[in-house]
Motif scaffolding. Sequence first.
Motif, PDB file in Angstrom:
ATOM      1  N   GLY A  39       1.075  -1.779   0.188  1.00 54.43           N
ATOM      2  CA  GLY A  39       0.137  -0.039   0.129  1.00 54.43           C
ATOM      3  C   GLY A  39       0.749   1.048  -0.073  1.00 54.43           C
ATOM      4  N   ARG A  40       0.459   2.570   0.210  1.00 57.90           N
ATOM      5  CA  ARG A  40       0.782   3.547   0.129  1.00 57.90           C
ATOM      6  C   ARG A  40       0.852   4.048   1.559  1.00 57.90           C
ATOM      7  NH1 ARG A  40       0.331   7.550  -5.727  1.00 57.90           N
ATOM      8  NH2 ARG A  40       2.127   8.442  -3.679  1.00 57.90           N
ATOM      9  N   ASP A  41       0.034   4.134   2.145  1.00 55.05           N
ATOM     10  CA  ASP A  41      -0.677   4.974   3.350  1.00 55.05           C
ATOM     11  C   ASP A  41       0.773   4.266   4.372  1.00 55.05           C
ATOM     12  OD1 ASP A  41      -1.439   5.924   5.786  1.00 55.05           O
ATOM     13  OD2 ASP A  41      -3.131   6.875   4.823  1.00 55.05           O
ATOM     14  N   ALA A  42       1.170   4.344   4.954  1.00 60.71           N
ATOM     15  CA  ALA A  42       1.934   3.524   5.692  1.00 60.71           C
ATOM     16  C   ALA A  42       1.465   3.421   6.944  1.00 60.71           C
ATOM     17  CB  ALA A  42       3.557   4.729   5.855  1.00 60.71           C
ATOM     18  N   ALA A  43       1.082   4.403   7.693  1.00 62.35           N
ATOM     19  CA  ALA A  43       0.007   4.563   8.672  1.00 62.35           C
ATOM     20  C   ALA A  43      -1.012   3.454   9.003  1.00 62.35           C
ATOM     21  CB  ALA A  43      -0.578   5.943   9.501  1.00 62.35           C
ATOM     22  N   ARG A  44      -1.521   3.017   7.706  1.00 69.95           N
ATOM     23  CA  ARG A  44      -2.758   2.274   7.284  1.00 69.95           C
ATOM     24  C   ARG A  44      -2.732   1.024   7.241  1.00 69.95           C
ATOM     25  NH1 ARG A  44      -7.508   5.862   3.953  1.00 69.95           N
ATOM     26  NH2 ARG A  44      -7.665   7.064   5.542  1.00 69.95           N
ATOM     27  N   VAL A  45      -1.843   0.724   5.970  1.00 76.03           N
ATOM     28  CA  VAL A  45      -0.941  -0.353   6.261  1.00 76.03           C
ATOM     29  C   VAL A  45      -0.250  -0.753   7.589  1.00 76.03           C
ATOM     30  CG1 VAL A  45       0.574  -1.673   4.798  1.00 76.03           C
ATOM     31  CG2 VAL A  45      -0.419  -0.153   3.438  1.00 76.03           C
ATOM     32  N   ALA A  46       0.125  -0.028   8.175  1.00 77.84           N
ATOM     33  CA  ALA A  46       0.869   0.041  10.133  1.00 77.84           C
ATOM     34  C   ALA A  46      -0.049  -0.664  10.386  1.00 77.84           C
ATOM     35  CB  ALA A  46       2.326   0.255  10.597  1.00 77.84           C
ATOM     36  N   GLU A  47      -0.945  -0.509  10.295  1.00 75.44           N
ATOM     37  CA  GLU A  47      -2.005  -0.246  11.483  1.00 75.44           C
ATOM     38  C   GLU A  47      -3.050  -2.088  11.747  1.00 75.44           C
ATOM     39  OE1 GLU A  47      -7.015   1.673  13.014  1.00 75.44           O
ATOM     40  OE2 GLU A  47      -5.299   2.496  11.689  1.00 75.44           O
ATOM     41  N   LEU A  48      -3.052  -2.266   9.847  1.00 81.59           N
ATOM     42  CA  LEU A  48      -3.576  -3.589   9.433  1.00 81.59           C
ATOM     43  C   LEU A  48      -2.731  -4.238   9.877  1.00 81.59           C
ATOM     44  CD1 LEU A  48      -5.885  -5.339   8.338  1.00 81.59           C
ATOM     45  CD2 LEU A  48      -4.540  -4.125   5.715  1.00 81.59           C
ATOM     46  N   GLU A  85       3.720  -9.370   6.456  1.00 84.07           N
ATOM     47  CA  GLU A  85       4.277  -8.291   6.326  1.00 84.07           C
ATOM     48  C   GLU A  85       3.894  -7.868   5.494  1.00 84.07           C
ATOM     49  OE1 GLU A  85       7.467  -9.438   6.629  1.00 84.07           O
ATOM     50  OE2 GLU A  85       7.561 -10.918   7.738  1.00 84.07           O
ATOM     51  N   SER A  86       4.986  -6.577   5.303  1.00 79.65           N
ATOM     52  CA  SER A  86       4.259  -5.415   4.034  1.00 79.65           C
ATOM     53  C   SER A  86       4.958  -4.488   3.735  1.00 79.65           C
ATOM     54  CB  SER A  86       3.596  -4.007   5.204  1.00 79.65           C
ATOM     55  OG  SER A  86       4.361  -3.840   5.821  1.00 79.65           O
ATOM     56  N   ALA A  87       5.083  -3.827   2.919  1.00 75.83           N
ATOM     57  CA  ALA A  87       5.646  -2.608   1.841  1.00 75.83           C
ATOM     58  C   ALA A  87       5.119  -1.329   1.626  1.00 75.83           C
ATOM     59  CB  ALA A  87       6.440  -3.842   0.883  1.00 75.83           C
ATOM     60  N   ILE A  88       5.429  -0.307   1.892  1.00 73.72           N
ATOM     61  CA  ILE A  88       4.707   0.790   1.487  1.00 73.72           C
ATOM     62  C   ILE A  88       5.382   1.748  -0.321  1.00 73.72           C
ATOM     63  CG2 ILE A  88       4.027   2.989   2.167  1.00 73.72           C
ATOM     64  CD1 ILE A  88       3.594   0.655   3.617  1.00 73.72           C
ATOM     65  N   VAL A  89       4.650   1.333  -0.758  1.00 75.98           N
ATOM     66  CA  VAL A  89       5.033   1.257  -2.433  1.00 75.98           C
ATOM     67  C   VAL A  89       4.442   2.129  -3.121  1.00 75.98           C
ATOM     68  CG1 VAL A  89       4.597  -0.406  -3.385  1.00 75.98           C
ATOM     69  CG2 VAL A  89       7.014   0.733  -3.875  1.00 75.98           C
ATOM     70  N   ASP A  90       3.914   2.940  -4.131  1.00 74.47           N
ATOM     71  CA  ASP A  90       3.553   3.244  -5.435  1.00 74.47           C
ATOM     72  C   ASP A  90       3.336   2.470  -6.032  1.00 74.47           C
ATOM     73  OD1 ASP A  90       2.415   4.853  -7.749  1.00 74.47           O
ATOM     74  OD2 ASP A  90       4.113   6.569  -7.404  1.00 74.47           O
ATOM     75  N   ILE A  91       2.733   1.573  -6.480  1.00 74.45           N
ATOM     76  CA  ILE A  91       2.751   0.941  -7.565  1.00 74.45           C
ATOM     77  C   ILE A  91       2.717   1.461  -8.998  1.00 74.45           C
ATOM     78  CG2 ILE A  91       1.549  -0.865  -6.059  1.00 74.45           C
ATOM     79  CD1 ILE A  91      -0.782  -0.485  -7.646  1.00 74.45           C
ATOM     80  N   THR A  92       2.657   2.357  -9.166  1.00 74.04           N
ATOM     81  CA  THR A  92       2.699   2.777 -11.034  1.00 74.04           C
ATOM     82  C   THR A  92       4.275   2.665 -10.752  1.00 74.04           C
ATOM     83  OG1 THR A  92       2.560   5.068 -10.185  1.00 74.04           O
ATOM     84  CG2 THR A  92       0.855   4.055 -10.420  1.00 74.04           C
ATOM     85  N   ASP A  93       5.166   2.521  -9.967  1.00 72.80           N
ATOM     86  CA  ASP A  93       6.777   3.071 -10.009  1.00 72.80           C
ATOM     87  C   ASP A  93       7.085   1.735 -10.505  1.00 72.80           C
ATOM     88  OD1 ASP A  93       9.549   3.097  -9.437  1.00 72.80           O
ATOM     89  OD2 ASP A  93       9.115   4.868  -8.193  1.00 72.80           O
ATOM     90  N   VAL A  94       7.243   2.003 -11.619  1.00 68.25           N
ATOM     91  CA  VAL A  94       7.471   0.021 -12.310  1.00 68.25           C
ATOM     92  C   VAL A  94       8.747  -0.420 -10.791  1.00 68.25           C
ATOM     93  CG1 VAL A  94       8.005  -1.560 -13.378  1.00 68.25           C
ATOM     94  CG2 VAL A  94       6.564   0.317 -14.029  1.00 68.25           C
TER      95      VAL A  94
END
Length: 230
Positions: free
Chosen positions: A34-43, A55-64
């Motif tokens: 996801g892009r929102d670090a706080a929301r992904v961390a909460e989930l 496990e999680s990763a924060i990234v803009d998925i349009t950045d190939v």
Amino acid sequence: MSGRSLLVVGAGPGLGGAVARRFARDGYAVGLVGRDAARVAELAAELRAAGSAAESAIVDITDVAAATEAVTGLGQRLGSIDVLHFNPSAFRQQDPLHLTVAGLLEDVALGVGALLTVLQAARPFLASGARVTATGSMAADEPWHEAASLGVQKAGLRNLVRSIDATLAPAGIRAVSVTVRGTLAEQGPFSPGRVAEAIHAAAGRPAEDWRTEVAYDGSGDGTGDGAAVD
């Protein structure tokens, strides 16, 4: 990690989170993109508190390049990807007289093109029996003209999922888009939890009865013969 795993692309507090929770209840380890670090961390914290590996990763998925690195890293940490769920779309309230070509292409890059990036990165971790699911929408067939790019995204997504299924089926990997024929809401038949149940059911459909598109109209789990379409 061992056991089954789910990778949710477009994880957040709504449908992406609901899909993660539904599969986690079946014992899946969960990867969140996801892009929102706080929301992904909460989930992720919520899933771990309930006893699930996350496990999680924060990234803009349009950045190939960045998205490829993120998905590859999660695949390595999870060990395998048994279900890859693609959830993102862009909502831009512009009709065809105001929507620019650049705006349309930007939205399609997120809502359709990014699936190519994450699929290609995830492919080494998809074995026979793995499933690719995507959040579809009735906008593919009944677009709202004031948000014209959304209909284009969902029609393109459904088309791409069909091609993905045809490409991966010989390897025992199947793909399905779940067409949500209603407006997502906090409560009721189109709540995130109910739609997540439909996505979970579609992923679990037997290979001999596979469909590349399943419609969810709010009346059940979306897998009945009356709701499914080829």
